[in-house]
Design an enzyme around this catalytic site. Structure first.
Site, PDB file in Angstrom:
ATOM      1  N   ARG A  59      41.091  32.341  40.939  1.00 11.72           N
ATOM      2  CA  ARG A  59      40.868  32.374  39.482  1.00 11.72           C
ATOM      3  C   ARG A  59      40.283  31.042  39.002  1.00 11.72           C
ATOM      4  O   ARG A  59      39.611  30.974  37.976  1.00 11.72           O
ATOM      5  CB  ARG A  59      42.171  32.701  38.726  1.00 11.72           C
ATOM      6  N   ASP A 184      20.635  33.387  25.143  1.00  9.93           N
ATOM      7  CA  ASP A 184      20.928  34.525  26.023  1.00  9.93           C
ATOM      8  C   ASP A 184      19.603  34.935  26.676  1.00  9.93           C
ATOM      9  O   ASP A 184      18.697  35.439  26.003  1.00  9.93           O
ATOM     10  CB  ASP A 184      21.541  35.672  25.213  1.00  9.93           C
ATOM     11  N   LYS A 209      22.697  42.757  34.628  1.00 13.92           N
ATOM     12  CA  LYS A 209      21.398  43.375  34.413  1.00 13.92           C
ATOM     13  C   LYS A 209      20.429  42.992  35.536  1.00 13.92           C
ATOM     14  O   LYS A 209      20.620  43.382  36.670  1.00 13.92           O
ATOM     15  CB  LYS A 209      20.902  42.994  33.012  1.00 13.92           C
TER      16      LYS A 209
HETATM   17  C1  PLP Z   1      21.372  40.664  25.993  1.00 13.28           C
HETATM   18  C2  PLP Z   1      22.776  40.949  26.446  1.00 13.28           C
HETATM   19  N1  PLP Z   1      23.683  39.963  26.436  1.00 13.28           N
HETATM   20  C3  PLP Z   1      24.969  40.184  26.828  1.00 13.28           C
HETATM   21  C4  PLP Z   1      25.400  41.436  27.222  1.00 13.28           C
HETATM   22  C5  PLP Z   1      26.825  41.650  27.609  1.00 13.28           C
HETATM   23  O1  PLP Z   1      26.943  41.624  28.983  1.00 13.28           O
HETATM   24  P1  PLP Z   1      28.062  42.453  29.820  1.00 13.28           P
HETATM   25  O2  PLP Z   1      27.856  43.895  29.552  1.00 13.28           O
HETATM   26  O3  PLP Z   1      27.784  42.026  31.220  1.00 13.28           O
HETATM   27  O4  PLP Z   1      29.382  41.966  29.326  1.00 13.28           O
HETATM   28  C6  PLP Z   1      24.473  42.490  27.262  1.00 13.28           C
HETATM   29  C7  PLP Z   1      24.883  43.833  27.693  1.00 13.28           C
HETATM   30  O5  PLP Z   1      24.149  44.787  27.577  1.00 13.28           O
HETATM   31  C8  PLP Z   1      23.135  42.249  26.855  1.00 13.28           C
HETATM   32  O6  PLP Z   1      22.209  43.219  26.834  1.00 13.28           O
END
Ligand code: PLP
Length: 395
Positions: A59, A184, A209
């Site tokens: 962890r 992001d 993704k």
């Molecule tokens: C642009 C973006 N950021 C963050 C996330 C969240 O990620 P997670 O589903 O891995 O928690 C997503 C999920 O679709 C996303 O498309």
């Protein structure tokens, strides 16, 4: 031995010292263990006091997870990485480390619906105020910042309408107000956009993704300064238990080997699909930053190395027409998530962005007839033929 001067594609394949010098294993070893033995009780005490190097418990840290973190830092051009159980846990850890109760952060109204749900649902419960503005308007960002603002958080290209946000402009605002800028980078990945090069301070990924690329893992990653990553690990990741499993970290490293070639193919296919849709009489509007008519086209060219595999479009008609169209598709899978080798389709207003009220959808420029595509790496003609047969079947 990797070399600093290598290009991105070589770094993605070779990883960050992922070979195991002890055994000669070329693939990074999977340390599928929860705990690590101490040589004796004094050694255990020294590890807990931080007076010896080594692993204690998965962890806190694990060699497979550490290998992924080094590789992600290398690909983004940052000092250090941190791996998480999901993209949302990475985002929560970042915010909960930088903000205390009573603080706020500024973000965009057009972001992934789950992130919006965390910002508007969870964060207020711990007394943190998420101020969502239209991040395409830098003046709105600046106006939302005050002396309690601890972070500027943007997503570009944005989910689901592919808004392109000015990273350099946001970095300048962040610098002026002495706050960090987090980007992001899920849609573009480090293969197509490296925000640290434009002045951002922290990179966020839903590694679920494109980093994974195969739709078989849920995970998240942060990249930034070593000091901040150490603080996030100590203050939030470890005590809250946001850790990634060693196996998921291992799968992501396997995904990274093909990231560069996959992103090229996703981008080529999405470009062809967006051009096809732009001329289709049943399509109202196409959102793809690689089209010169997209309002973010020039900006995308200046801050991205390619336009990526995500696009959205509005079908002529209403919400029900969009949903009916999705149900006609055969090659596309009707599912949330994105970045897989397989083409995926979804209706944001009723799924990924169902955390938005109708007013918020309007403000975020997400229409009821919008369809989002994650264009896969199949034959482009098969993808286009599937969309074509589906459009024929809707009135
Ligand atoms: C642009 C973006 N950021 C963050 C996330 C969240 O990620 P997670 O589903 O891995 O928690 C997503 C999920 O679709 C996303 O498309």
């Amino acid at each position: 031995m990797i070399k600093k001067e290598w290009g991105f594609d070589s770094l993605a394949v070779h990883g960050a010292e992922s070979m195991d010098p002890h055994t000669g294993s070329v693939a990074p070893p999977l340390y599928q263990t929860s705990t690590f033995f101490f040589h004796n009780s004094d050694h255990g005490e020294a590890l807990f006091k931080g007076e010896a190097d080594g692993f204690i418990y998965s962890r806190i840290a694990n060699p497979t997870q550490q290998c992924l973190e080094r590789q992600m830092a290398c690909l983004e051009g940052g000092e250090a990485g941190l791996a998480f159980s999901s993209g949302l846990s990475a985002i929560a850890a970042l915010i909960m480390t930088l903000c205390q109760t009573g603080d706020n952060f500024v973000s965009s109204v057009t972001i992934y619906g789950g992130t919006h749900g965390q910002f508007q649902g969870f964060m207020p419960r711990v007394g943190i105020d998420a101020r969502e503005v239209r991040a395409t308007h830098l003046d709105e960002i600046e106006a939302a910042i005050d002396d309690k603002t601890r972070l500027l958080f943007i997503e570009t290209p944005a989910n689901p309408n592919l808004d392109v946000i000015d990273i350099r402009g946001c970095a300048e605002i962040a610098r002026k107000h002495n706050i960090p800028l987090a980007v992001d980078n899920t849609f573009a990945t480090s293969a197509l956009q490296r925000p640290l090069e434009h002045g951002a301070h922290i990179i966020v990924h839903s590694a679920t993704k494109y980093i994974s690329g195969h739709g078989d893992t849920v995970a998240g990653v942060l990249v930034g300064k070593e000091e901040l990553m150490t603080q996030i690990r100590k203050d939030t990741l470890t005590p809250v238990g946001f850790c990634i499993s060693p196996f998921n970290a291992w799968l992501l490293m396997r995904g990274l080997k093909t990231l560069a070639v996959r992103m090229k193919r996703h981008s080529e296919n999405a470009m062809q699909v967006s051009q096809y849709l732009s001329f289709h009489p049943k399509i109202e509007k196409v959102y793809y930053p690689g089209l010169s008519i997209h309002p973010g086209y020039e900006l995308a060219r200046s801050q991205m190395y390619g336009f990526g595999g995500m696009l959205a479009f509005e079908i002529k008609g209403d919400r029900e027409d969009a949903k009916r169209f999705i149900d006609t598709l055969e090659l596309f899978t009707n599912a949330v998530s994105l970045g897989d080798c397989d083409s995926l389709v979804c209706h944001p207003a009723s799924t990924t962005h169902s955390t938005y009220t109708p007013e918020q959808l309007k403000e975020a420029d997400i229409s009821e007839s919008m369809v989002r595509l994650s264009v896969g790496i199949e034959d482009p003609q098969d993808i286009i033929n599937d969309l074509g047969q589906g459009l024929k079947r809707v009135s």
